[in-house]
Design an enzyme around this catalytic site. Structure first.
Site, PDB file in Angstrom:
ATOM      1  N   HIS A 138      61.658 -18.520 -11.117  1.00 23.35           N
ATOM      2  CA  HIS A 138      60.813 -19.195 -10.136  1.00 23.35           C
ATOM      3  C   HIS A 138      59.932 -20.223 -10.844  1.00 23.35           C
ATOM      4  O   HIS A 138      59.519 -20.029 -11.978  1.00 23.35           O
ATOM      5  CB  HIS A 138      59.939 -18.141  -9.449  1.00 23.35           C
ATOM      6  CG  HIS A 138      59.357 -18.538  -8.134  1.00 23.35           C
ATOM      7  ND1 HIS A 138      58.413 -19.530  -8.001  1.00 23.35           N
ATOM      8  CD2 HIS A 138      59.563 -18.046  -6.883  1.00 23.35           C
ATOM      9  CE1 HIS A 138      58.066 -19.639  -6.725  1.00 23.35           C
ATOM     10  NE2 HIS A 138      58.761 -18.745  -6.025  1.00 23.35           N
ATOM     11  N   CYS A 190      61.499 -14.209  -0.887  1.00 27.75           N
ATOM     12  CA  CYS A 190      60.883 -13.218  -1.780  1.00 27.75           C
ATOM     13  C   CYS A 190      60.515 -11.884  -1.135  1.00 27.75           C
ATOM     14  O   CYS A 190      61.073 -10.840  -1.490  1.00 27.75           O
ATOM     15  CB  CYS A 190      59.626 -13.820  -2.413  1.00 27.75           C
ATOM     16  SG  CYS A 190      59.937 -15.329  -3.340  1.00 27.75           S
ATOM     17  N   ARG A 239      62.442  -8.047  -1.526  1.00 24.52           N
ATOM     18  CA  ARG A 239      61.806  -6.972  -2.293  1.00 24.52           C
ATOM     19  C   ARG A 239      61.525  -5.747  -1.430  1.00 24.52           C
ATOM     20  O   ARG A 239      61.656  -4.605  -1.876  1.00 24.52           O
ATOM     21  CB  ARG A 239      60.528  -7.502  -2.942  1.00 24.52           C
ATOM     22  CG  ARG A 239      60.824  -8.497  -4.031  1.00 24.52           C
ATOM     23  CD  ARG A 239      59.679  -9.478  -4.311  1.00 24.52           C
ATOM     24  NE  ARG A 239      60.256 -10.654  -4.933  1.00 24.52           N
ATOM     25  CZ  ARG A 239      60.476 -10.778  -6.235  1.00 24.52           C
ATOM     26  NH1 ARG A 239      60.109  -9.801  -7.053  1.00 24.52           N
ATOM     27  NH2 ARG A 239      61.034 -11.855  -6.730  1.00 24.52           N
ATOM     28  N   ASP A 281      64.020 -13.732 -10.339  1.00 31.66           N
ATOM     29  CA  ASP A 281      63.453 -14.475  -9.217  1.00 31.66           C
ATOM     30  C   ASP A 281      64.086 -15.864  -9.158  1.00 31.66           C
ATOM     31  O   ASP A 281      64.006 -16.634 -10.125  1.00 31.66           O
ATOM     32  CB  ASP A 281      61.934 -14.598  -9.419  1.00 31.66           C
ATOM     33  CG  ASP A 281      61.195 -14.957  -8.147  1.00 31.66           C
ATOM     34  OD1 ASP A 281      61.846 -15.377  -7.176  1.00 31.66           O
ATOM     35  OD2 ASP A 281      59.962 -14.830  -8.120  1.00 31.66           O
ATOM     36  N   ASP A 282      64.734 -16.183  -8.044  1.00 29.66           N
ATOM     37  CA  ASP A 282      65.338 -17.508  -7.823  1.00 29.66           C
ATOM     38  C   ASP A 282      66.446 -17.825  -8.826  1.00 29.66           C
ATOM     39  O   ASP A 282      66.717 -18.993  -9.109  1.00 29.66           O
ATOM     40  CB  ASP A 282      64.279 -18.619  -7.876  1.00 29.66           C
ATOM     41  CG  ASP A 282      63.355 -18.634  -6.670  1.00 29.66           C
ATOM     42  OD1 ASP A 282      63.486 -17.748  -5.814  1.00 29.66           O
ATOM     43  OD2 ASP A 282      62.491 -19.528  -6.597  1.00 29.66           O
ATOM     44  N   SER A 327      54.038 -14.537  -5.858  1.00 33.12           N
ATOM     45  CA  SER A 327      54.724 -15.538  -6.678  1.00 33.12           C
ATOM     46  C   SER A 327      53.724 -16.283  -7.558  1.00 33.12           C
ATOM     47  O   SER A 327      52.588 -16.545  -7.142  1.00 33.12           O
ATOM     48  CB  SER A 327      55.468 -16.539  -5.794  1.00 33.12           C
ATOM     49  OG  SER A 327      56.505 -15.907  -5.081  1.00 33.12           O
ATOM     50  N   LYS A 334      68.572 -20.962  -1.542  1.00 21.15           N
ATOM     51  CA  LYS A 334      67.449 -20.111  -1.138  1.00 21.15           C
ATOM     52  C   LYS A 334      66.969 -20.469   0.263  1.00 21.15           C
ATOM     53  O   LYS A 334      66.927 -21.631   0.639  1.00 21.15           O
ATOM     54  CB  LYS A 334      66.316 -20.278  -2.159  1.00 21.15           C
ATOM     55  CG  LYS A 334      65.047 -19.501  -1.834  1.00 21.15           C
ATOM     56  CD  LYS A 334      63.994 -19.706  -2.903  1.00 21.15           C
ATOM     57  CE  LYS A 334      62.684 -18.988  -2.545  1.00 21.15           C
ATOM     58  NZ  LYS A 334      61.673 -19.112  -3.615  1.00 21.15           N
ATOM     59  N   ASP A 337      66.619 -11.653  -6.564  1.00 21.47           N
ATOM     60  CA  ASP A 337      66.039 -11.517  -5.216  1.00 21.47           C
ATOM     61  C   ASP A 337      66.626 -12.497  -4.214  1.00 21.47           C
ATOM     62  O   ASP A 337      66.610 -12.264  -3.019  1.00 21.47           O
ATOM     63  CB  ASP A 337      64.518 -11.662  -5.267  1.00 21.47           C
ATOM     64  CG  ASP A 337      64.042 -13.076  -5.596  1.00 21.47           C
ATOM     65  OD1 ASP A 337      64.801 -13.854  -6.218  1.00 21.47           O
ATOM     66  OD2 ASP A 337      62.882 -13.399  -5.252  1.00 21.47           O
ATOM     67  N   ASN A 338      67.139 -13.619  -4.675  1.00 22.85           N
ATOM     68  CA  ASN A 338      67.773 -14.631  -3.822  1.00 22.85           C
ATOM     69  C   ASN A 338      68.315 -15.726  -4.718  1.00 22.85           C
ATOM     70  O   ASN A 338      68.133 -15.706  -5.936  1.00 22.85           O
ATOM     71  CB  ASN A 338      66.794 -15.213  -2.782  1.00 22.85           C
ATOM     72  CG  ASN A 338      65.458 -15.642  -3.333  1.00 22.85           C
ATOM     73  OD1 ASN A 338      64.420 -15.051  -3.025  1.00 22.85           O
ATOM     74  ND2 ASN A 338      65.441 -16.671  -4.176  1.00 22.85           N
ATOM     75  N   LYS A 390      56.143  -9.271 -10.652  1.00 24.59           N
ATOM     76  CA  LYS A 390      55.839  -9.784  -9.309  1.00 24.59           C
ATOM     77  C   LYS A 390      56.026  -8.695  -8.260  1.00 24.59           C
ATOM     78  O   LYS A 390      57.081  -8.073  -8.173  1.00 24.59           O
ATOM     79  CB  LYS A 390      56.762 -10.966  -9.014  1.00 24.59           C
ATOM     80  CG  LYS A 390      56.657 -11.512  -7.593  1.00 24.59           C
ATOM     81  CD  LYS A 390      57.587 -12.700  -7.432  1.00 24.59           C
ATOM     82  CE  LYS A 390      57.651 -13.170  -5.989  1.00 24.59           C
ATOM     83  NZ  LYS A 390      58.523 -14.355  -5.837  1.00 24.59           N
ATOM     84  N   HIS A 416      54.502  -8.968  -4.477  1.00 28.79           N
ATOM     85  CA  HIS A 416      54.685  -9.776  -3.258  1.00 28.79           C
ATOM     86  C   HIS A 416      54.973  -8.955  -2.004  1.00 28.79           C
ATOM     87  O   HIS A 416      55.701  -9.384  -1.108  1.00 28.79           O
ATOM     88  CB  HIS A 416      55.775 -10.835  -3.451  1.00 28.79           C
ATOM     89  CG  HIS A 416      55.482 -12.096  -2.686  1.00 28.79           C
ATOM     90  ND1 HIS A 416      56.184 -13.264  -2.842  1.00 28.79           N
ATOM     91  CD2 HIS A 416      54.528 -12.369  -1.755  1.00 28.79           C
ATOM     92  CE1 HIS A 416      55.697 -14.195  -2.050  1.00 28.79           C
ATOM     93  NE2 HIS A 416      54.681 -13.670  -1.360  1.00 28.79           N
TER      94      HIS A 416
END
Length: 525
Positions: free
Chosen positions: A251, A84, A88, A44-45, A162, A333, A302-303, A137, A139
């Site tokens: 994240h 996010c 996903r 994540d991130d 998140s 992001k 994810d990004n 996660k 989301h």
């Protein structure tokens, strides 16, 4: 007959105000044959430059770097969105947000989620005889039938969104910092705009909230334990398995650092990166122990990094989005600059995926869905179109090219959410809209629309610093090909069976262990 010891009996369980009947998540054994297992790990991130194998300045990913040396590293791999929920949703459906309906993030109070008429990867594989589990996660909606247990996952352990979307007793590192959850009648401190105090962060096991607020500093250890347990138990069941791990790392908030976690003076992001790397290493070690030759492990993100978090954000490596950076805002992001959607990606499968190979094939998170189904011998869902490709030949070193064209949806920084206004065509990238997300200094890049798009040659300009001259021969040759590709995908979407997500909100659907206590705090907390 082998049995997997993951069983949940839920009798008259009240879940977010709804009553559910008896549910039995037991798994009877059946012959696996040659069906492979799948472990998909989504960071994540995490920035492209956070992976040491990608960027020489990074020294915090020893386990991931070893996985790269023992498998294949993809350096032109892209998230399907740069925020996010849409990213996903695309992973689990193989479809862009304009098709699956998820174009922006869901909230704590969201009634809906990934539309129920969309078929998830877990649903298809479960129908093909797989045991399916998810850790981490989600989301994609938590209320009612949007919960992971009702979207194809036999087992779930994690946070429904998140982990900055709720307070904890140990808030960790954030920028700006957020306060701890309130206790008793004590009011919360003055809140920053993006802090939560009215609801604590919940941790679920299947449909039950097992902690609220969760202990953030213990979360990585719990994820590692649950993931390894699932793999071990699934491996003895006589059935193939899918494990999808949605990491909390990288994240914010980053967990508070135990004294022994890293060298004194090391910045929290580096310590968090090492913690994430250790977690992934434990999962890989378990795979090697119980299913090495028949388990495909796919690691990606994810990004890109969340630049407004300053020193708590990751590295984009060479993908600095210089054209945008000079005009204000972040090109990471939430944007369609390379720093927003180009992510680390590793494939590991001893005996199948080539060792110590770096691939420049143009690939996407969208490809996970059709590739996994092809390897499992499961058919694609009927009556809808897909944006991903079966890239198994690329994974196994039998082909060198992936997509010719990718489309990067708007993800919050500029343009309508989910709209396709950035086109990657071979080495070229065209922007019909530009804008910068909030940067560390608080600036936001202005939204600009380009009737004649900016076109960059990424082979010559990774930093996206200088677009092609609109009057030049190269621009004139590329522009009609870009326009035709964009017109083609929009026409295809118009003919497709598309979904619409319900983004309505209702405070009563917040996950709440005990509504009589401050921040929904569980009795034991």
């Amino acid at each position: 007959m082998a049995w997997l010891s993951l069983k949940v009996w839920l009798v008259g369980l009240s879940f977010l105000g709804c009553l559910y009947p008896l549910v039995d998540f037991s798994f009877s054994g059946e012959t696996r044959g040659q069906k492979p297992n799948f472990v998909i790990i989504l960071a994540d991130d995490m920035g492209w430059g956070d992976l040491g194998a990608n960027w020489a300045g990074t020294k915090d990913t020893a386990n991931l770097d070893r996985m790269a040396a023992e498998g294949t590293r993809f350096v032109d791999f892209h998230a399907a969105a740069s925020t996010c929920s849409p990213s996903r949703a695309a992973l689990l459906t193989g479809r862009l947000g304009l098709r699956n309906g998820v174009t922006h993030n869901f909230a704590v109070t969201s009634v809906g989620g990934l539309p129920l008429n969309e078929t998830t990867l877990a649903e298809v594989l479960r129908g093909a005889g797989y045991v399916t589990g998810m850790i981490g996660k989600w989301h994609l909606g938590h209320h009612g039938s949007h919960h992971p247990n009702f979207r194809g996952f036999d087992y779930y352990f994690g946070v429904p969104y998140s982990h900055d979307m709720g307070c904890t007793d140990t808030p960790g590192y954030n920028h700006p910092p957020c306060p701890a959850c309130p206790r008793g009648d004590r009011p919360s401190r003055n809140l920053e705009r993006d802090c939560y105090s009215d609801v604590a962060l919940p941790l679920y096991e299947n449909l039950n909230i097992v902690e609220q607020p969760l202990n953030l500093s213990a979360l990585a250890q719990k994820y590692a334990e649950k993931a390894t347990q699932f793999i071990q138990q699934a491996s003895t069941s006589g059935r193939p398995f899918l494990l999808y791990v949605g990491l909390a790392h990288m994240h914010v908030p980053l967990a508070g650092t135990p004294p022994s976690a890293g060298p004194r003076g090391q910045r929290p992001y580096s310590v968090g990166l090492r913690e994430m790397d250790h977690l992934v290493g434990r999962i890989k070690d378990t795979v090697d122990l119980v299913g090495k030759n028949n388990t495909f492990l796919w690691f990606t993100g994810d990004n890109g990094p969340w630049a407004q978090k300053c020193e708590l954000a990751g590295s984009v490596g060479p993908f600095t989005g210089s054209w945008q950076a000079r005009r204000g805002g972040s090109p990471a992001k939430q944007t369609t600059w390379e720093g927003g959607h180009r992510v680390p990606a590793l494939a590991y499968w001893p005996g199948r995926v080539p060792v110590n190979v770096t691939s420049a094939a143009l690939l996407s998170v969208l490809d996970i869905f059709p590739t996994v189904l092809a390897l499992a011998g499961a058919p694609l869902p009927q009556g809808r179109r897909f944006d991903g490709l079966d890239v198994s030949r690329v994974l196994f070193g039998q082909a060198q090219t992936g997509h010719r064209v990718l489309f990067h949806p708007n993800s919050g920084a500029a343009g309508e959410d989910g709209a396709l206004q950035t086109v990657r065509l071979e080495q070229y990238k065209a922007f019909y809209v530009t804008g910068g997300a909030r940067a560390c200094d608080g600036s936001v890049g202005p939204e600009r629309h380009h009737e004649r798009p900016l076109i960059f040659d990424l082979e010559a300009d990774l930093a996206e610093a200088a677009p092609l001259d609109r009057g030049g021969a190269e621009y004139r040759a590329v522009l009609p090909r870009v326009a035709a590709a964009l017109a083609g995908v929009l026409a295809d979407i118009a003919r497709d069976r598309v979904s619409r997500a319900d983004y309505s909100q209702d405070p009563s659907v917040r996950p709440c262990c005990d509504p009589r206590r401050p921040a929904c705090r569980c009795r034991a907390a």
